[in-house]
Scaffold this active site. Structure first.
Site, PDB file in Angstrom:
ATOM      1  N   TYR A 330      39.921  39.315  48.355  1.00 24.89           N
ATOM      2  CA  TYR A 330      40.304  37.968  48.786  1.00 24.89           C
ATOM      3  C   TYR A 330      39.072  37.197  49.222  1.00 24.89           C
ATOM      4  O   TYR A 330      38.031  37.769  49.554  1.00 24.89           O
ATOM      5  CB  TYR A 330      41.328  38.030  49.924  1.00 24.89           C
ATOM      6  CG  TYR A 330      40.800  38.548  51.241  1.00 24.89           C
ATOM      7  CD1 TYR A 330      40.213  37.681  52.181  1.00 24.89           C
ATOM      8  CD2 TYR A 330      40.888  39.901  51.572  1.00 24.89           C
ATOM      9  CE1 TYR A 330      39.737  38.152  53.393  1.00 24.89           C
ATOM     10  CE2 TYR A 330      40.420  40.382  52.789  1.00 24.89           C
ATOM     11  CZ  TYR A 330      39.844  39.499  53.695  1.00 24.89           C
ATOM     12  OH  TYR A 330      39.363  39.959  54.897  1.00 24.89           O
ATOM     13  N   CYS A 331      39.193  35.870  49.193  1.00 27.32           N
ATOM     14  CA  CYS A 331      38.136  34.969  49.676  1.00 27.32           C
ATOM     15  C   CYS A 331      38.815  33.685  50.160  1.00 27.32           C
ATOM     16  O   CYS A 331      40.034  33.646  50.295  1.00 27.32           O
ATOM     17  CB  CYS A 331      37.101  34.679  48.587  1.00 27.32           C
ATOM     18  SG  CYS A 331      37.773  33.877  47.112  1.00 27.32           S
ATOM     19  N   THR A 332      38.052  32.634  50.399  1.00 26.20           N
ATOM     20  CA  THR A 332      38.611  31.420  51.008  1.00 26.20           C
ATOM     21  C   THR A 332      39.646  30.742  50.127  1.00 26.20           C
ATOM     22  O   THR A 332      40.787  30.518  50.533  1.00 26.20           O
ATOM     23  CB  THR A 332      37.485  30.420  51.331  1.00 26.20           C
ATOM     24  OG1 THR A 332      36.517  31.047  52.155  1.00 26.20           O
ATOM     25  CG2 THR A 332      38.048  29.195  52.052  1.00 26.20           C
ATOM     26  N   GLY A 334      39.762  31.471  46.451  1.00 22.76           N
ATOM     27  CA  GLY A 334      40.006  32.236  45.230  1.00 22.76           C
ATOM     28  C   GLY A 334      38.863  32.268  44.235  1.00 22.76           C
ATOM     29  O   GLY A 334      38.801  33.152  43.391  1.00 22.76           O
ATOM     30  N   ILE A 360      42.732  32.739  50.896  1.00 20.35           N
ATOM     31  CA  ILE A 360      43.308  32.729  52.248  1.00 20.35           C
ATOM     32  C   ILE A 360      44.026  31.416  52.512  1.00 20.35           C
ATOM     33  O   ILE A 360      45.059  31.377  53.190  1.00 20.35           O
ATOM     34  CB  ILE A 360      42.201  32.938  53.301  1.00 20.35           C
ATOM     35  CG1 ILE A 360      41.428  34.222  53.016  1.00 20.35           C
ATOM     36  CG2 ILE A 360      42.778  32.973  54.708  1.00 20.35           C
ATOM     37  CD1 ILE A 360      40.119  34.338  53.774  1.00 20.35           C
TER      38      ILE A 360
END
Length: 478
Positions: A330-332, A334, A360
Site C-alpha cells: 500500500y501507499c498514499t 496507489g 490509503i
C-alpha cells in the site's frame, strides 16, 4: 490562392476580435502602469499571449463567422501576427495511426462562473488564511479541496499534454504539481470546489484518458490553492520517480489490485493469523520513513527509506525476506504500488503480490476507523490529513505524543521534524544537533538559492536498510 485568402481573412478577423476586447487606456491602471488591457468572458488579461490563447480556445467559431468562413477551427499554425499560433491554435499532428488518441486542447467554459467561485476566498486573503490553514482543516473548512490522481496510459506527445495541462490549471486558478511522461500523468492540484470539479470534467473528457480514467480515480480532501506555493507542470521520464526506466519495469506488470473492502478483509485475516503465529503474509508500506512514522497499517513492515527511488535497492537487499510470501502493498494514492509491485514481481520470489487500489486515501474514505492508524502524510503545505484521533508518533525532543511536522529551521537542511509546541517555544526547531547549531546561519549561493547540505540525521541513516527479521518475528507481526 483560396487558402491564402482564408488565412488572411481569419487573421484579420482574429485581430479585430481581440481589438474589440481592449480596455480603454484611462480605465486600465490608475498608477500609470499597463494593468488590465483586455477583458473577455468575465476574465482579465494583461498580456497579449493570454488573450490570444483565450480567443483561440473559446471563440474560434466567432472568429470564423466574422471572417465569413463558418465555425470551423483555425488553420494549423495561424495567429494574427503570422508567428506561431497560441495554445489551442498550434499545428495539430496529422491523423496517422498511433497507439494513443489525439490530445484535445479544450478548456472548460467558465463564462457563467463568478471569479469568487472559481478562485475561492482563500486566494483573496492568501497570507492571512495560510497562517490559519491548519485551523481551517481541523474545522472541516469548505473553502476548497485538493485532488490527487494518476493515470497510466501511453502518451505519444508528453510535451503537448504538458502544455494543455498547464493551460487548464492556469485557466481554473489551480496550484499544485503535475508530472507528465510517455507512461501517463500524475498530479495533485488545489483550488476551489468549483474549479476542481471543472478540472475533473476536463480530464474525463480528454480523449487520451477515455475508458482509462474515471471519477473514482480522483481522491479529494479539504484544502485549496493555498496548500501549494505555486503551479509546477513538467515532463519527466517517470510519473513517479522510482529511478528505473519504465521500459524495463512497466506499470503493465503490476500486482493484483484489491478494493478497499478486499484489502480490509485481507489485513483482518493477516492480523488474525499473526496472533496465532501462522502468517505467510507481509503487509508492506511502500512510502518513505517520515510518512509511515505518523501513520500506517497495524502490523506492517515499513522500510526506513528516505526516497521512493531507494525502494528497488531495498527489495534487492532484502529479497530473502519476501521469498515464498504473500505481499500486501500500500501507499498514499496507489501510484507507487503500481511500479513497486511490478518491480517486486520481476524478482520472481513472492507467491503473490497484491496492492491497495486507490491507496490509503480511498481506504480511509470507507474505513476511517479501520486498521490504518494515525495521520496520512501528504506532499503539500498541510503535511498530513486525519481520519481518526490516534497519534502514533512523538516529539523528537521530549517524547510527548505529537504528529504535526514542521520544516527544520536550518535553511541548509529543510527536512521535516516533529517538535511539539513546548519544545518549539524553547527554540528546539531543528531535526538534529548539527542543524540546531546552524539554524541561525544561512548558507546561500550567489543567486540567493539555499545551498542544501547533508545533516547529521541524514548522514547516520542507512540509504538502504537491511531488515534483520527472523521468521519468528515475521510470524508474530513484529
Amino acid at each position: 490562392a483560396g487558402r491564402k485568402q482564408r488565412v488572411a481573412a481569419r487573421r484579420k478577423a482574429f485581430s479585430l476580435f481581440v481589438k474589440a476586447k481592449e480596455v480603454p487606456a484611462p480605465s486600465r491602471c490608475p498608477g500609470g502602469g499597463e494593468g488590465v488591457r483586455w477583458r473577455c468572458c468575465r476574465q482579465a488579461f494583461e498580456e497579449l499571449p493570454g488573450i490570444h490563447r483565450h480567443v483561440a480556445l473559446h471563440h474560434s467559431g466567432d472568429v470564423g463567422r466574422q471572417a465569413g468562413l463558418g465555425a470551423g477551427p483555425a488553420e494549423a499554425g495561424d495567429s494574427p501576427d503570422g508567428g506561431p499560433g497560441p495554445v489551442g491554435s498550434a499545428a495539430r499532428p496529422s491523423g496517422h495511426s498511433c497507439s494513443s488518441p489525439e490530445i484535445s486542447w479544450a478548456l472548460p467554459d467558465t463564462s457563467l462562473v463568478s471569479q469568487d467561485d472559481l478562485t475561492s476566498i482563500i486566494l483573496l486573503f492568501f497570507n492571512i488564511l495560510f497562517l490559519f490553514a491548519y485551523l481551517f482543516h481541523a474545522m472541516g473548512s469548505e473553502v476548497g479541496e485538493v485532488l490527487l490522481y494518476y493515470c497510466y496510459c501511453e502518451v505519444r506527445d508528453p510535451e503537448k499534454l504538458c502544455t494543455w495541462q498547464k493551460a487548464l490549471c492556469q485557466h481554473l486558478h489551480l496550484t499544485g504539481k503535475v508530472r507528465v511522461a510517455s507512461e501517463g500523468i500524475n498530479g495533485t492540484v488545489g483550488g476551489s470546489k468549483v474549479a476542481t470539479s471543472l478540472y475533473i470534467k476536463a480530464m474525463l473528457s480528454q480523449p487520451l484518458f477515455k475508458n482509462i480514467l474515471c471519477q473514482e480515480d480522483f481522491k479529494s480532501s479539504a484544502g485549496g490553492a493555498h496548500c501549494f506555493p505555486d503551479l509546477r507542470v513538467g515532463v519527466f521520464k517517470e510519473i513517479v520517480p522510482m529511478g528505473i526506466d519504465p521500459k524495463i519495469v512497466s506499470y503493465k506488470e503490476t500486482g493484483i489490485h484489491l478494493s478497499p473492502q478486499e484489502f480490509h478483509r485481507e489485513v483482518e485475516q493477516y492480523l488474525s493469523q499473526v496472533t496465532q503465529g501462522q502468517s505467510d503474509t507481509i503487509l508492506l508500506d511502500c512510502r518513505n520513513f517520515y510518512e509511515s512514522k505518523i501513520g500506517h497499517f497495524q502490523g506492517c513492515l515499513a522500510p526506513d527509506i528516505r526516497k521512493f527511488s531507494y525502494f528497488p535497492s531495498y527489495i534487492d537487499e532484502n529479497l530473502e525476506l519476501f521469498k515464498d510470501k504473500r505481499v500486501l502493498m500500500y501507499c498514499t494514492g496507489g501510484i507507487r504500488c503500481e511500479r513497486g509491485s511490478a518491480y517486486l514481481r520481476s524478482k520472481a520470489v513472492c507467491r503473490e503480490v497484491y496492492q491497495l487500489k486507490g491507496g490509503i486515501h480511498k481506504y480511509l474514505e470507507e474505513f476511517p476507523d479501520g486498521f490504518y492508524r494515525g495521520k496520512l502524510f501528504v506532499f503539500d503545505d498541510r503535511y498530513a490529513i486525519c481520519s481518526n484521533e490516534d497519534i502514533i508518533s512523538a516529539c523528537r525532543y521530549c517524547g510527548v505524543l505529537w504528529d504535526q511536522y514542521k520544516l527544520c529551521s536550518s535553511q541548509h537542511c529543510r527536512q521535516l521534524v516533529l517538535t511539539c509546541p513546548s519544545c518549539f517555544n524553547k527554540g528546539l526547531t531543528a531535526c538534529c544537533p548539527v542543524c540546531q547549531e546552524k539554524a541561525l546561519k544561512v548558507t546561500s549561493r550567489a543567486s540567493g538559492q539555499t545551498l542544501k547540505e547533508e545533516c547529521e540525521c541524514t548522514r547516520r541513516r542507512p540509504r538502504v536498510p537491511i531488515e534483520h527479521v527472523s521468521p519468528r518475528m515475521l510470524d508474530t507481526g513484529k
